[in-house]
Design an enzyme around this catalytic site. Structure first.
Site, PDB file in Angstrom:
ATOM      1  N   ASP A  13      -4.087  -8.699  -5.299  1.00  0.00           N
ATOM      2  CA  ASP A  13      -4.228  -9.933  -4.409  1.00  0.00           C
ATOM      3  C   ASP A  13      -4.236 -11.280  -5.234  1.00  0.00           C
ATOM      4  OD1 ASP A  13      -4.522  -9.212  -1.690  1.00  0.00           O
ATOM      5  OD2 ASP A  13      -6.205  -7.923  -2.154  1.00  0.00           O
ATOM      6  N   CYS A  54      -8.474  -3.431 -11.796  1.00  0.00           N
ATOM      7  CA  CYS A  54      -8.552  -2.424 -10.869  1.00  0.00           C
ATOM      8  C   CYS A  54      -7.220  -2.354 -10.340  1.00  0.00           C
ATOM      9  CB  CYS A  54      -9.629  -2.032 -10.085  1.00  0.00           C
ATOM     10  SG  CYS A  54     -10.143  -3.522  -9.065  1.00  0.00           S
ATOM     11  N   GLU A  72      -9.811 -11.952  -7.423  1.00  0.00           N
ATOM     12  CA  GLU A  72      -8.623 -11.574  -6.950  1.00  0.00           C
ATOM     13  C   GLU A  72      -8.403 -12.728  -5.891  1.00  0.00           C
ATOM     14  OE1 GLU A  72      -8.842  -8.073  -4.196  1.00  0.00           O
ATOM     15  OE2 GLU A  72     -10.927  -8.559  -3.539  1.00  0.00           O
ATOM     16  N   HIS A  83       0.886  -1.199  -0.038  1.00  0.00           N
ATOM     17  CA  HIS A  83       0.036  -0.135   0.050  1.00  0.00           C
ATOM     18  C   HIS A  83       0.735   1.394   0.095  1.00  0.00           C
ATOM     19  CE1 HIS A  83      -3.569  -2.673   0.633  1.00  0.00           C
ATOM     20  NE2 HIS A  83      -4.039  -1.713  -0.147  1.00  0.00           N
TER      21      HIS A  83
HETATM   22  C1  PEP Z   1      -6.266  -5.548  -5.782  1.00  0.00           C
HETATM   23  O1  PEP Z   1      -6.238  -6.739  -4.795  1.00  0.00           O
HETATM   24  O2  PEP Z   1      -5.781  -5.779  -6.755  1.00  0.00           O
HETATM   25  C2  PEP Z   1      -7.190  -4.442  -5.166  1.00  0.00           C
HETATM   26  C3  PEP Z   1      -7.454  -3.626  -6.317  1.00  0.00           C
HETATM   27  O3  PEP Z   1      -7.534  -4.621  -4.048  1.00  0.00           O
HETATM   28  P1  PEP Z   1      -6.565  -3.966  -2.801  1.00  0.00           P
HETATM   29  O4  PEP Z   1      -5.208  -3.474  -3.373  1.00  0.00           O
HETATM   30  O5  PEP Z   1      -7.150  -2.786  -2.119  1.00  0.00           O
HETATM   31  O6  PEP Z   1      -6.624  -5.048  -2.100  1.00  0.00           O
HETATM   32 MG    MG Z   2      -7.562  -6.827  -3.058  1.00  0.00          MG
END
Ligand code: PEP
Ligand code: MG
Length: 962
Positions: free
Chosen positions: A849, A896, A825, A589
């Site tokens: 994920d 995404c 995911e 993140h």
């Molecule tokens: C992902 O897992 O690609 C996603 C978009 O969700 P996050 O990054 O918030 O887990």
């Molecule tokens: Mg995710």
């Protein structure tokens, strides 16, 4: 550390004689593009001067200085000769580490190999290895050396007998996290044995996490029933990690110096156990060279030592490393001394004082390099090195040479670096040991602490005012609150009442609270623990009079060991031109936040980046994933040109940002934005987003101290719908768990939170929270297009459970334009996409994920996540299956995850048939521009090429040449 890849190792070589072996080494370097064929003559000429045999079956052939012109690029090739080759100096060689080096890098490679030389059986293992990985492991494995430093000593302990001293030593090792309670129990159950000269030894192997040695000495030496007691050593043994230490102890006893330990202070004990004699003349001096004592200055130092005409030893003051001969090049390089560390020279006999003086003088003068004085404010004290780290200290990065890293946020930056190292605080544990200015009774200690906390609060206030709102100010206000926490103050006061110094009592309180926080849940809370320690250090700095590292006032590239989201949020985006971390991966993140802030970043660049010198220039290429320290003028000029070109491209992309996303030949692919904060929806539109493709609603929840009620949520979501002005909003329902805990939603302690209660599984355990959220989304949407997306769905059963709630609410709240979809995911949902596609309205692929679960690599893993590449063919096949299943049922598919904005991945995803790309809002214009460069057929070729590869590296290489 020697960095080798499997391609660098040639197994199973055979040679008629050493000359033939040398020819093969030359040929290997030529084949690898490292040198011209003439380099062979250089290798032979160097070998004719003196043998390059190193020891333990290893030789390091390298060219003469005259042959450096034949080197095309610095590099190494390792040749294994299982049958061995008789070397011209009488040794038998099994491995040639052949080096093509443009300067003295071979000495640094030699340093990386010094640890191999002392290990038994290495030659046999190298000869018998049947994989390149084994050879690399053998050459790169650092030895474990038992720890011995000020924190493992327990001097002047009020003990009545040697048993109590042994236990005090064991307790000290436990406090230093080297052993657990089993070790202490094992020590308690035994009688220390006599070493002579009043010294005793107790040792155990049970419960040892880190091998270490402790010495506990009594307040004053005494005579017990079995003889004099000057001190008890307590050994946490593991393998032969303690061998060197015990050998030096034996030498000390042989020299009759044992009794000198009885009332020695910590520096003297460490000096004696490092092999420095009590009668020796010593001299300390700080290393000033920018890259530490690397090859060239080390060579000079050795020369000065040889000129003195008597044996001189040198050791690093930091840690308890052995004192080595200052006349041995391998040993001196092996110290791994960095700028700011202190060398201690020692010598005995006539002329010793002048000799150590001469050594110190030579170091002060820079050993043939230009040096600048040590600046306490800019050059933060390096952390004390332990004995282990001195053996494995990273090599400095070579100048003007690209160094690979994981691309984390696009953009180029050229600026001086600021390396953020934590300062080292030096304070006595007990109040009675404080100096006159800081000492005093508990009241005086409490008053000092109150003053320091008050000053820290003022500093924070000033920073908050400067930050003028936003996420930075928010984090700093959290720090302010932590500072005022009455429990923290109480804990510190209790410690002070028990006789601890204000510094020790405060830090113990902070550390205990932070540990408790870390144990509560997972990563985000762990990052709150980092905030707590941040605050703790601010106060500690004020108590100890140590300034926290202050970044320069001019633009810089920030280099850190690792960053948490809160560190990134705190960055001053005006001054920070780029971010480099030693660890971490592209989908952590923190990397996502760096992209959101538009800061060029690379992560996982390795420990060597921590050797960069403050103020030295660096090129950071966030797109190709590399950094170039101290670039040449030409390279700098090229980078600046690229930056200009990129800025030009960005300007053009920005000007065309409102055009719909489509390929050159008109194939439509929507480009939407990922948001964590509904207030940014207006910016997303401004950057040309055609909607919001992922609203991470858990961040909306995290911004509140308790679960936001229905009206608060309606207000938040409405803000986004209003800003979007008819564009669709894909809202992901609460995705808590894994690396995103919610403080007010405590989760049970789990061994594997990423495989535990998270996403939809967790939400379904508290349906009332999910229901309130869905109600808020439907109410805020009204007539506007709402796409509800469920996170972490593994199969259709979980989808149906959530769908039942949505349908019940829809009967009540009439929102006409609603679709219900799932995130793909988890590999199971991609494999089962045909059954899901029957029932859902859309899919959005969360490649962050999906990659983590497909490759079984934790996306935030400090060392491994760099390999967690979404362009892995296994992930691409899952994406292909998902798209095919969705299109067969007339449903749309978005991506995404971070892969959607990777310039190499965009054509692949388009070629696989993805209908929407959702990226961080600043990326929207560039992703649209990338689409305009493509044709659908071309994109399909990219997809087919990628799918045909076997690894993610092969995918990237194949795409590079398309
Ligand atoms: C992902 O897992 O690609 C996603 C978009 O969700 P996050 O990054 O918030 O887990
Ligand atoms: Mg995710």
């Amino acid at each position: 550390m020697l960095t080798l890849t499997q391609q660098d190792v040639l197994l199973g070589c055979r040679a008629a004689d050493w000359r033939d072996a040398l020819d093969q080494a030359a040929a290997a370097l030529v084949d690898a593009g490292r040198a011209t064929p003439e380099y062979r003559n250089g290798l032979h000429a160097r070998e004719a001067q003196s043998s390059t045999y190193l020891g333990n079956g290893i030789a390091i052939p390298h060219g003469t200085p005259e042959s450096r012109d034949q080197v095309l690029a610095t590099g190494v090739r390792v040749l294994q000769f299982p049958d061995g080759v008789d070397w011209h100096d009488g040794h038998r060689v099994h491995v040639l580490v052949s080096i093509a080096a443009q300067s003295d890098e071979h000495l640094d490679i030699l340093r990386a190999l010094t640890h191999v030389l002392d290990r038994e059986g290495v030659a046999e293992r190298l000869a018998e290895a049947d994989s390149a990985a084994e050879v690399i492991a053998e050459l790169s494995r650092a030895p474990v050396i038992a720890r011995l430093d000020a924190d493992t000593l327990c001097l002047g302990f009020p003990a009545r007998d040697r048993f109590e001293l042994a236990l005090a030593g064991a307790a000290r090792l436990r406090q230093a996290d080297c052993v657990n309670a089993d070790f202490v129990a094992a020590i308690a159950a035994q009688e220390p044995v006599s070493l002579g000269q009043g010294l005793w030894l107790a040792s155990a192997t049970l419960g040892v996490a880190t091998p270490a040695l402790s010495l506990a000495t009594p307040e004053s030496a005494f005579v017990g029933p079995k003889g004099a007691v000057n001190g008890v050593f307590c050994l946490a043994a593991q393998g032969d990690a303690h061998r060197g230490l015990l050998e030096r102890l034996a030498e000390l006893l042989d020299a009759g110096d044992g009794e000198t330990l009885a009332d020695a202070d910590a520096p003297s004990v460490l000096a004696r156990l490092a092999g420095e004699r009590a009668a020796a003349e010593t001299m300390r001096v700080r290393v000033l060279n920018a890259h530490g004592l690397h090859a060239r200055p080390a060579k000079q130092l050795v020369q000065v030592a040889r000129d003195q005409g008597l044996p001189i030893k040198v050791r690093l003051l930091e840690g308890g490393a052995e004192a080595v001969s200052a006349a041995s090049l391998t040993k001196v390089i092996g110290l791994g001394a960095r700028r700011g560390q202190t060398l201690v020279f020692s010598a005995e006999g006539t002329g010793a004082a002048q000799a150590v003086q001469a050594m110190a003088e030579a170091v002060r003068e820079g050993l043939g390099e230009q040096v600048v004085a040590f600046d306490e404010r800019r050059d933060v004290d390096v952390e004390p090195a332990t004995t282990t780290s001195s053996a494995t200290a990273p090599l400095p990065l070579p100048d003007d040479t690209p160094h690979p890293a994981v691309p984390a946020s696009p953009g180029l930056a050229v600026a001086p670096v600021f390396v953020m190292r934590l300062p080292c605080f030096d304070y006595p544990e007990r109040a009675r040991d404080l100096d006159a200015a800081r000492g005093g009774d508990p009241q005086a200690q409490k008053a000092r602490l109150a003053r320091a906390r008050g000053e820290a609060a003022e500093q924070l206030e000033a920073l908050i005012r400067r930050a003028q709102g936003g996420e930075v100010a928010e984090i700093l206000s959290i720090h302010e609150e932590m500072l005022e926490d009455p429990e923290l103050r109480e804990a510190a006061h209790e410690g002070i009442d028990d006789g601890w110094s204000a510094e020790a009592a405060w830090w113990r309180g902070v550390d205990t609270a932070a540990r408790a926080q870390e144990m509560l849940a997972d990563r985000l809370l762990a990052e709150r623990a980092a905030d707590l320690r941040d605050v703790g250090r601010r106060v500690l700095g004020l108590l100890c009079g140590v300034e926290m590292p202050a970044p320069p006032d001019t633009p810089y590239i920030l280099v850190m060991e690792d960053v948490g989201p809160s560190d990134v949020a705190r960055l001053d985006t005006v001054k920070v031109r780029g971010l480099v971390t030693a660890r971490g991966g592209a989908t952590s993140h923190s990397a996502i936040l760096a992209r959101a802030l538009g800061i060029a970043a690379v992560v996982g660049a390795g420990e060597r980046v921590m050797t960069l010198y403050n103020g030295s220039e660096l090129i950071l290429d966030g797109e190709r994933g590399r950094i170039i320290p101290a670039p040449s003028t030409q390279r700098r000029a090229r980078a600046e040109l690229h930056m200009k070109e990129r800025e030009g491209r960005e300007r053009e992309a920005y000007a065309a940002r409102f055009e719909p996303g489509r390929t050159r030949d008109g194939h439509r692919v929507e480009v939407a934005a990922n948001l964590g904060n509904t207030a940014h929806a207006v910016d997303a539109v401004d950057y040309g987003a055609e909607g919001v493709g992922l609203l991470r609603t858990e961040f909306v929840f995290m911004a509140h101290a308790e679960a936001p009620d229905l009206d608060t949520q309606i207000g938040e979501y409405r803000e986004a719908f209003d800003a979007l002005d008819g564009r669709p909003l894909v809202a992901r329902t609460l995705d808590v768990g894994g690396d995103k805990p919610l403080p007010y939603w405590p989760l049970p302690q789990e061994d594997n939170p990423f495989l535990g209660l998270r996403g939809i599984r967790l939400a379904l355990t508290r349906p009332e929270i999910l229901e309130t959220q869905l109600r808020a989304l439907l109410s805020a949407a009204g007539e506007r297009p709402l796409r509800i997306m469920l996170p972490m769905v593994k199969d259709v059963a979980e989808f149906r459970a959530a769908k039942a709630i949505v349908e019940r609410l829809q009967a009540e709240i009439k929102a006409p334009d609603v679709q219900l979809g799932v995130m793909i995911e988890i590999p199971s949902s991609a494999l089962l996409a045909p059954s899901l596609a029957e029932e859902v309205d859309f899919f959005s692929i969360g490649t962050n994920d999906l990659t983590q679960y497909t490759l079984a690599i934790d996306r935030g893993h400090a060392a491994l996540s760099a390999q967690s590449d979404g362009l892995h063919p296994a992930v691409l096949r899952l994406i292909q299956m998902t798209v095919e299943a969705a299109h067969a049922k007339g449903k749309w598919v978005g991506v995404c995850g971070e892969l959607a904005s990777d310039p190499q991945a965009v054509p692949v995803l388009v070629g696989l048939g993805v209908d929407e790309l959702s990226v961080s809002l600043r990326q929207v214009p560039m992703v649209k521009a990338r689409l305009r460069e493509l044709t659908l057929d071309g994109a399909r070729r990219h997809a087919a090429t990628a799918l045909a590869q076997a690894t993610s590296d092969a995918v990237r290489e194949a795409l590079e040449v398309l």
